[in-house]
Design an enzyme around this catalytic site. Structure first.
Site, PDB file in Angstrom:
ATOM      1  N   ASP A 282      48.986  39.081  47.978  1.00  0.00           N
ATOM      2  CA  ASP A 282      48.924  38.417  46.458  1.00  0.00           C
ATOM      3  C   ASP A 282      48.062  37.658  47.163  1.00  0.00           C
ATOM      4  OD1 ASP A 282      49.104  38.144  43.714  1.00  0.00           O
ATOM      5  OD2 ASP A 282      51.191  37.987  43.274  1.00  0.00           O
TER       6      ASP A 282
HETATM    7  C1  BGC Z   1      48.907  36.896  40.672  1.00  0.00           C
HETATM    8  C2  BGC Z   1      48.594  38.526  40.615  1.00  0.00           C
HETATM    9  C3  BGC Z   1      46.754  38.483  40.529  1.00  0.00           C
HETATM   10  C4  BGC Z   1      46.239  37.700  41.500  1.00  0.00           C
HETATM   11  C5  BGC Z   1      45.004  38.068  40.844  1.00  0.00           C
HETATM   12  C6  BGC Z   1      47.944  36.062  41.488  1.00  0.00           C
HETATM   13  O1  BGC Z   1      48.668  34.425  41.170  1.00  0.00           O
HETATM   14  O2  BGC Z   1      50.563  36.620  41.330  1.00  0.00           O
HETATM   15  O3  BGC Z   1      49.673  38.758  39.945  1.00  0.00           O
HETATM   16  O4  BGC Z   1      47.014  40.169  39.991  1.00  0.00           O
HETATM   17  O5  BGC Z   1      46.489  36.502  41.245  1.00  0.00           O
HETATM   18  O6  BGC Z   1      44.512  37.496  39.820  1.00  0.00           O
END
Ligand code: BGC
Length: 763
Positions: A282
């Site tokens: 993530d």
């Molecule tokens: C979130 C994810 C997301 C990623 C990309 C993160 O802050 O936890 O769910 O896919 O950002 O946008």
């Protein structure tokens, strides 16, 4: 040149015509193809493939293209149009080995057409509608050059304080697992290598929904049995359905961050579940290993992550910076890097990109003249899915449906809120294209309209909350307050209400209140909106609450004040029309809660399938020395599976085909469901099973099947469910998945509380 041909590539790749044949490459060649390519890659080129970067509007495009051409980037996210992505793919085609880039995005509940938020989709209990929403999202995203999404989000959430409850499918393992499978199949279609498919990466692996206290990014501590039994199955279902990717959670699990968790990423995901796909960290999660306190610096963080099996690092630079040194010093092995590269290339292969890097980018001459054109939206489908996703919680004296001839006053901060209609994670959705409730009601009424709109209240008058909401990572301040005083707005609304036959109040949360990082300690409708509701109630006019919110709210008082309550969650691009369809009876609501609605925050968690306890509270009996909160009624305000209709349904003649089941046998559980009202309508017949005595404490009941049934007024049908040994299996203390002989209660109902029961014995 020769090498390039070996890769199945040829020169002049920037021209799309070379790639006319979009048929997926034969899968049996994948391993050989990837190994062959890897043999030709330098260490830098390998490490480049592990880098996934976010493209922001401010980023220097030329520099990015240079990096891509040098082989330093494997994929991007947040660049979402063909004209944006084509030059990047062209740059990749200028790189030494011409390894294509992939383009990713958070396509969570629609891409350009925004469907209801996932919690709302789950409320439909309609697998066909949910599948349609995912398929359309994939087609729209693929048509915009995207190859992969970070979805579905299948984190079980039993604590609505967590803002990301909106992004998941609720509290129940079985329901979420069913939806996980449907969503993966919808995104990926027949194959993720098809031009109109995108690859699914299930998230957030794992247990993110169980963050302590519902506070985002907090730790997770959980027994193995609970993990296996309740929280892990939806991820597994997505993987078994063929999800090509996994996004790794930001949280820790029993003291070890998921991003560095060898047990999670290796023993469970790769070995036990046999996952052969792409694991993406993530956002910034590798770097966060330092903050978690398991890595002393970036070097150690990179080492832990690559060792755990994090193939791609999302938006941090640690792999590029640290992996060469770690390899040189012998702290990591070449195989650690190669394993990751193999998965990245394998995923690109599966997306069909080696056969055609322009598979989804297409030719420039075919680019849409206007990317945002309304003609690119799927409005009819969005409206249909949205109206299936609402839950009618109360309807006293048949206040709903409304008569189109009535004098209606529409009030509330969410009546005219195009941004909020879409909910958070609204991908490429444009607020200007979303239909507000005011728009929807106005269209529905046409010439007959006797509709007055007054705002009545802001979302919140709490400056701290307002500042928070406008500080979130959205493009512009979203929550703009009417500068008039709260009292002036209420007075205006009351005056308008007094001159009407019925009040419709659109109240709840702004979308940012149910978002990543938006955890709340208080699940009430904001105080100033509650003041409005109180004042409206005092007019004595029938009061309909249209709730918009991304999580269960504690609406104890409002349940008493309102004559009717429609839980709409956030309904998406066509939300206003869909809500109007329900309010005026052009669609008969059929949604059921995928999550319990608590009476108060103090009662959380309120999930229905909790374990049996030694001193259970018995409703109607004194509570002393039983498990309860003595200062409030026990049980949720509205239970899991609950939802009304404009017609009524009855269940009768429940029967089991046998009172015993042997290991290879089947029992047929049947029930007659009748539409006893005057309108056609749909309901969800739910099958729950309780394992009465086990080697471990078993839940009071568990959802094991359901059917959504359409019945004409007066019509009845016999519904059949098959029960087999598989439905009775659970993880015991040794984590062995097996059914234990003994008594089982089968409960069938139209919600999780109001059920009829029969029993059988597993021999
Ligand atoms: C979130 C994810 C997301 C990623 C990309 C993160 O802050 O936890 O769910 O896919 O950002 O946008």
């Amino acid at each position: 040149m020769k090498k390039l041909c070996l890769l199945g590539l040829s020169i002049g790749l920037a021209s799309h015509s070379v790639w006319a044949d979009t048929k997926p490459a034969p899968i049996e060649n994948k391993d050989a193809f990837v190994s062959n390519l890897m043999k030709q890659m330098t260490l830098d080129e390998k490490i480049g493939q592990l880098r996934l970067i976010s493209i922001g509007p401010e980023m220097p495009r030329e520099l990015i293209r240079k990096e891509i051409a040098a082989g330093n980037i494997g994929g991007t996210f947040n660049s979402i149009t063909r004209p944006e992505n084509r030059p990047m793919q062209d740059a990749a085609m200028r790189s030494r080995l011409k390894i294509p880039m992939f383009f990713a995005y958070d396509v969570i509940h629609g891409h350009r057409t925004i469907f209801p938020i996932p919690l709302a989709l789950a409320s439909s209990w309609d697998m066909d509608a949910i599948g349609r929403s995912g398929r359309i999202a994939a087609k729209e995203a693929a048509a915009d050059s995207l190859d992969i999404t970070f979805a579905p989000m299948v984190d079980i959430s039993r604590d609505p304080r967590w803002g990301r409850t909106s992004e998941g499918f609720g509290e129940d393992t079985y329901l979420v697992s069913r939806i996980a499978k449907v969503m993966v199949k919808a995104y990926q279609g027949e194959t993720p290598s098809a031009a109109d498919s995108i690859m699914a990466s299930v998230k957030h692996f794992a247990l993110y929904g169980a963050v302590e206290g519902g506070r985002d990014y907090n730790t997770v501590d959980m027994s193995p049995v609970k993990m296996y039994q309740d929280y892990l199955p939806p991820y597994r279902a997505a993987i078994d359905a063929g999800a090509g990717g996994v996004m790794v959670a930001l949280n820790s699990i029993n003291g070890i961050p998921a991003t560095a968790n060898l047990w999670l990423m290796q023993d469970l995901l790769r070995k036990e579940w046999g996952f052969k796909g792409l694991a993406v960290s993530d956002h910034g999660a590798i770097f966060e290993l330092i903050k978690h306190g398991v890595a002393r610096d970036g070097r150690e963080a990179a080492k832990l992550a690559i060792k755990a099996g994090i193939d791609m690092s999302m938006n941090d630079t640690l792999y590029g910076k640290e992996l060469p040194g770690l390899l040189k010093s012998g702290e990591i092995q070449q195989s650690d890097i190669d394993n990751a590269v193999r998965e990245v290339l394998g995923a690109k292969y599966d997306m069909g990109l080696f056969k055609d890097p322009y598979l989804r980018i297409g030719k420039a001459e075919d680019d849409p003249a206007d990317t945002y054109a309304d003609s690119r939206l799927h409005r009819a489908e969005a409206r249909d899915v949205a109206r299936r996703s609402m839950v009618l919680l109360k309807n006293q004296n048949e206040t709903l449906p409304l008569k189109k001839t009535a004098k209606i006053v529409l009030v509330g901060p969410l009546a005219k809120a195009p941004i909020d209609m879409m909910g958070s994670w609204a991908a490429a959705g444009k607020p200007e294209q979303s239909v507000t409730l005011l728009d929807g009601m106005t269209h529905a009424l046409g010439d007959q309209a006797k509709l007055t709109y007054v705002r009545g209240a802001n979302i919140t008058e709490d400056k701290k909350v307002l500042d928070y909401l406008n500080f979130l990572n959205f493009d512009a301040p979203e929550v703009v307050n009417d500068p008039r005083s709260a009292q002036v707005m209420i007075d205006e609304a009351v005056k308008a209400a007094q001159q009407s036959d019925v009040i419709v109040a659109a109240v709840g949360e702004s979308r940012g209140m149910s978002h990543e990082s938006s955890s709340r300690t208080d699940l009430n409708i904001p105080a100033n909106q509650r003041d409005l509701i109180k004042a409206l109630k005092a007019t004595g006019k029938p009061l309909v609450l249209v709730l918009m919110n991304g999580r269960p709210l504690t609406i104890l008082e409002e349940k008493e004040q309102a004559d009717a309550i429609l839980e709409t969650w956030f309904t998406g691009t066509e939300g206003g029309n869909a809500i109007a369809d329900v309010l005026f009876g052009d669609y008969n609501p059929s949604g059921k809660l995928p999550i319990s609605i608590p009476r108060s925050v103090g009662q959380i968690p309120t999930y229905y399938n909790h374990l049996s306890i030694g001193r259970p509270f018995t409703p109607g009996k004194p509570g002393n020395y039983t498990s309860q909160y003595f200062d409030d009624t026990t049980g949720p305000l509205f239970p899991f599976g609950y939802g009304l209709s404009y017609t009524s349904f009855s269940l009768s003649d429940m029967a089991l085909s046998s009172t015993t089941l042997n290991k290879t046998g089947k029992i047929d559980a049947s029930v007659t469901v009748k539409n006893t009202g005057k309108r056609d309508g749909e309901t969800v017949v739910q099958l729950y099973i309780q394992d009465v005595v086990g080697s471990m404490i078993r839940p009071l009941k568990e959802l094991k099947n359901f059917q959504k049934v359409m019945l004409k007024a007066g019509e009845q049908k016999v519904i059949h469910f098959t029960i087999e040994e598989d439905d009775l299996k659970f993880y015991n203390a040794q984590l062995k998945y097996a059914a234990e002989p003994g008594k089982f209660n089968v409960q069938i109902g139209l919600d999780s509380e109001d059920v009829t029961q029969q029993s059988f014995e597993l021999l």
